[in-house]
Design a protein around this motif. Sequence first.
Motif, PDB file in Angstrom:
ATOM      1  N   ARG A 179      43.351  36.205 -34.686  1.00  0.00           N
ATOM      2  CA  ARG A 179      43.264  37.073 -35.867  1.00  0.00           C
ATOM      3  C   ARG A 179      42.500  36.382 -36.992  1.00  0.00           C
ATOM      4  O   ARG A 179      41.595  36.978 -37.588  1.00  0.00           O
ATOM      5  CB  ARG A 179      44.664  37.443 -36.352  1.00  0.00           C
ATOM      6  CG  ARG A 179      44.652  38.068 -37.747  1.00  0.00           C
ATOM      7  CD  ARG A 179      45.996  38.573 -38.193  1.00  0.00           C
ATOM      8  NE  ARG A 179      46.963  37.544 -38.480  1.00  0.00           N
ATOM      9  CZ  ARG A 179      48.080  37.753 -39.171  1.00  0.00           C
ATOM     10  NH1 ARG A 179      48.363  38.958 -39.633  1.00  0.00           N
ATOM     11  NH2 ARG A 179      48.925  36.779 -39.373  1.00  0.00           N
ATOM     12  N   ILE A 180      42.852  35.136 -37.280  1.00  0.00           N
ATOM     13  CA  ILE A 180      42.181  34.394 -38.358  1.00  0.00           C
ATOM     14  C   ILE A 180      40.712  34.181 -38.015  1.00  0.00           C
ATOM     15  O   ILE A 180      39.833  34.251 -38.884  1.00  0.00           O
ATOM     16  CB  ILE A 180      42.879  33.039 -38.610  1.00  0.00           C
ATOM     17  CG1 ILE A 180      44.361  33.253 -38.969  1.00  0.00           C
ATOM     18  CG2 ILE A 180      42.171  32.260 -39.704  1.00  0.00           C
ATOM     19  CD1 ILE A 180      44.600  34.057 -40.217  1.00  0.00           C
ATOM     20  N   THR A 181      40.435  33.931 -36.729  1.00  0.00           N
ATOM     21  CA  THR A 181      39.049  33.752 -36.285  1.00  0.00           C
ATOM     22  C   THR A 181      38.237  35.020 -36.517  1.00  0.00           C
ATOM     23  O   THR A 181      37.111  34.971 -37.029  1.00  0.00           O
ATOM     24  CB  THR A 181      39.005  33.369 -34.797  1.00  0.00           C
ATOM     25  OG1 THR A 181      39.726  32.151 -34.602  1.00  0.00           O
ATOM     26  CG2 THR A 181      37.574  33.194 -34.322  1.00  0.00           C
ATOM     27  N   VAL A 182      38.806  36.168 -36.129  1.00  0.00           N
ATOM     28  CA  VAL A 182      38.121  37.453 -36.308  1.00  0.00           C
ATOM     29  C   VAL A 182      37.860  37.717 -37.786  1.00  0.00           C
ATOM     30  O   VAL A 182      36.752  38.122 -38.181  1.00  0.00           O
ATOM     31  CB  VAL A 182      38.943  38.599 -35.682  1.00  0.00           C
ATOM     32  CG1 VAL A 182      38.395  39.955 -36.093  1.00  0.00           C
ATOM     33  CG2 VAL A 182      38.955  38.467 -34.163  1.00  0.00           C
ATOM     34  N   ILE A 183      38.870  37.483 -38.622  1.00  0.00           N
ATOM     35  CA  ILE A 183      38.716  37.678 -40.070  1.00  0.00           C
ATOM     36  C   ILE A 183      37.603  36.787 -40.614  1.00  0.00           C
ATOM     37  O   ILE A 183      36.738  37.242 -41.377  1.00  0.00           O
ATOM     38  CB  ILE A 183      40.041  37.380 -40.805  1.00  0.00           C
ATOM     39  CG1 ILE A 183      41.089  38.435 -40.451  1.00  0.00           C
ATOM     40  CG2 ILE A 183      39.826  37.340 -42.318  1.00  0.00           C
ATOM     41  CD1 ILE A 183      42.484  38.100 -40.933  1.00  0.00           C
ATOM     42  N   SER A 184      37.611  35.525 -40.213  1.00  0.00           N
ATOM     43  CA  SER A 184      36.621  34.558 -40.699  1.00  0.00           C
ATOM     44  C   SER A 184      35.206  34.942 -40.276  1.00  0.00           C
ATOM     45  O   SER A 184      34.259  34.852 -41.074  1.00  0.00           O
ATOM     46  CB  SER A 184      36.957  33.150 -40.184  1.00  0.00           C
ATOM     47  OG  SER A 184      38.234  32.748 -40.625  1.00  0.00           O
ATOM     48  N   MET A 185      35.065  35.393 -39.045  1.00  0.00           N
ATOM     49  CA  MET A 185      33.732  35.758 -38.551  1.00  0.00           C
ATOM     50  C   MET A 185      33.210  37.023 -39.229  1.00  0.00           C
ATOM     51  O   MET A 185      32.020  37.128 -39.529  1.00  0.00           O
ATOM     52  CB  MET A 185      33.773  35.931 -37.029  1.00  0.00           C
ATOM     53  CG  MET A 185      34.001  34.626 -36.294  1.00  0.00           C
ATOM     54  SD  MET A 185      34.048  34.800 -34.499  1.00  0.00           S
ATOM     55  CE  MET A 185      32.337  35.119 -34.135  1.00  0.00           C
ATOM     56  N   ILE A 186      34.114  37.982 -39.470  1.00  0.00           N
ATOM     57  CA  ILE A 186      33.697  39.202 -40.178  1.00  0.00           C
ATOM     58  C   ILE A 186      33.210  38.859 -41.586  1.00  0.00           C
ATOM     59  O   ILE A 186      32.186  39.379 -42.049  1.00  0.00           O
ATOM     60  CB  ILE A 186      34.855  40.225 -40.236  1.00  0.00           C
ATOM     61  CG1 ILE A 186      35.118  40.792 -38.841  1.00  0.00           C
ATOM     62  CG2 ILE A 186      34.536  41.352 -41.217  1.00  0.00           C
ATOM     63  CD1 ILE A 186      36.349  41.659 -38.755  1.00  0.00           C
ATOM     64  N   ILE A 187      33.938  37.971 -42.262  1.00  0.00           N
ATOM     65  CA  ILE A 187      33.531  37.567 -43.613  1.00  0.00           C
ATOM     66  C   ILE A 187      32.214  36.796 -43.570  1.00  0.00           C
ATOM     67  O   ILE A 187      31.346  36.990 -44.417  1.00  0.00           O
ATOM     68  CB  ILE A 187      34.636  36.713 -44.283  1.00  0.00           C
ATOM     69  CG1 ILE A 187      35.884  37.577 -44.518  1.00  0.00           C
ATOM     70  CG2 ILE A 187      34.138  36.115 -45.595  1.00  0.00           C
ATOM     71  CD1 ILE A 187      37.087  36.793 -44.985  1.00  0.00           C
ATOM     72  N   TYR A 188      32.076  35.937 -42.558  1.00  0.00           N
ATOM     73  CA  TYR A 188      30.846  35.145 -42.459  1.00  0.00           C
ATOM     74  C   TYR A 188      29.624  36.039 -42.271  1.00  0.00           C
ATOM     75  O   TYR A 188      28.601  35.862 -42.928  1.00  0.00           O
ATOM     76  CB  TYR A 188      30.951  34.157 -41.295  1.00  0.00           C
ATOM     77  CG  TYR A 188      29.692  33.350 -41.088  1.00  0.00           C
ATOM     78  CD1 TYR A 188      29.400  32.257 -41.900  1.00  0.00           C
ATOM     79  CD2 TYR A 188      28.772  33.693 -40.091  1.00  0.00           C
ATOM     80  CE1 TYR A 188      28.226  31.527 -41.718  1.00  0.00           C
ATOM     81  CE2 TYR A 188      27.610  32.971 -39.898  1.00  0.00           C
ATOM     82  CZ  TYR A 188      27.347  31.893 -40.721  1.00  0.00           C
ATOM     83  OH  TYR A 188      26.183  31.168 -40.537  1.00  0.00           O
ATOM     84  N   GLY A 226      48.297  44.269 -32.126  1.00  0.00           N
ATOM     85  CA  GLY A 226      47.952  44.798 -30.806  1.00  0.00           C
ATOM     86  C   GLY A 226      48.310  43.805 -29.711  1.00  0.00           C
ATOM     87  O   GLY A 226      48.917  44.157 -28.696  1.00  0.00           O
ATOM     88  N   LEU A 227      47.969  42.536 -29.926  1.00  0.00           N
ATOM     89  CA  LEU A 227      48.316  41.494 -28.961  1.00  0.00           C
ATOM     90  C   LEU A 227      49.825  41.268 -28.913  1.00  0.00           C
ATOM     91  O   LEU A 227      50.386  41.012 -27.839  1.00  0.00           O
ATOM     92  CB  LEU A 227      47.593  40.186 -29.321  1.00  0.00           C
ATOM     93  CG  LEU A 227      46.076  40.206 -29.141  1.00  0.00           C
ATOM     94  CD1 LEU A 227      45.445  38.954 -29.724  1.00  0.00           C
ATOM     95  CD2 LEU A 227      45.708  40.348 -27.670  1.00  0.00           C
TER      96      LEU A 227
END
Length: 199
Positions: free
Chosen positions: A140-149, A170-171
Amino acid sequence: MIKYLIGLAGLMIWLFILRVLNKSKLNFWYFLVGSTGAFLLMLAYLQPVLTQPLARIVALLASLPGKIGAMYSAHYKYGVIFIESAAGAISLKIDFECSGIIEIIAYLSLLMFYRVYTVYERIYVGVLGIIAMVLANALRITVISMIIYFGGIDMYHIAHTFIGRFVFYGLSVMIYFYVFTKPQIIKQKVGSFQYDSDK
């Protein structure tokens, strides 16, 4: 000191009620009172101790894709992820809510009194479940970070409030299904219904 005295008194009352319910064979109430009491006790006494170490672990795991792709970095000691995009920079603090501690405590509280498993199975499934939930939270944190990046800091609210939660919960639903729902259905042997993998 008062907090621990209250906790000890609560623990004794909780154990007494559990003993009475167990002897009375009131299984539903035993599960309900047991899970609720375990959740409240762990939330009060384990959560303050485990939140920061868990935040560091999540920050470490979530930082790995960022390091590989040179997209963002993490300061593990403080549970902080630093993202520098073309549209600006932002620091994400993995705190009480984002550490996943509440979800892990809830999972363990339910599992402790879930009698479909033996005691040894509960320990095994408990450890695997904790690992799975930590990995899900790190994703989740990875997805958030990549979206922001890629999308800029203006995407923070959407990424954190909607997309990140959708990924994690979901997971979590999948974990709960395989830990709680599927074993219950299989052991009940309702009619001729079964899962393909269990033939």
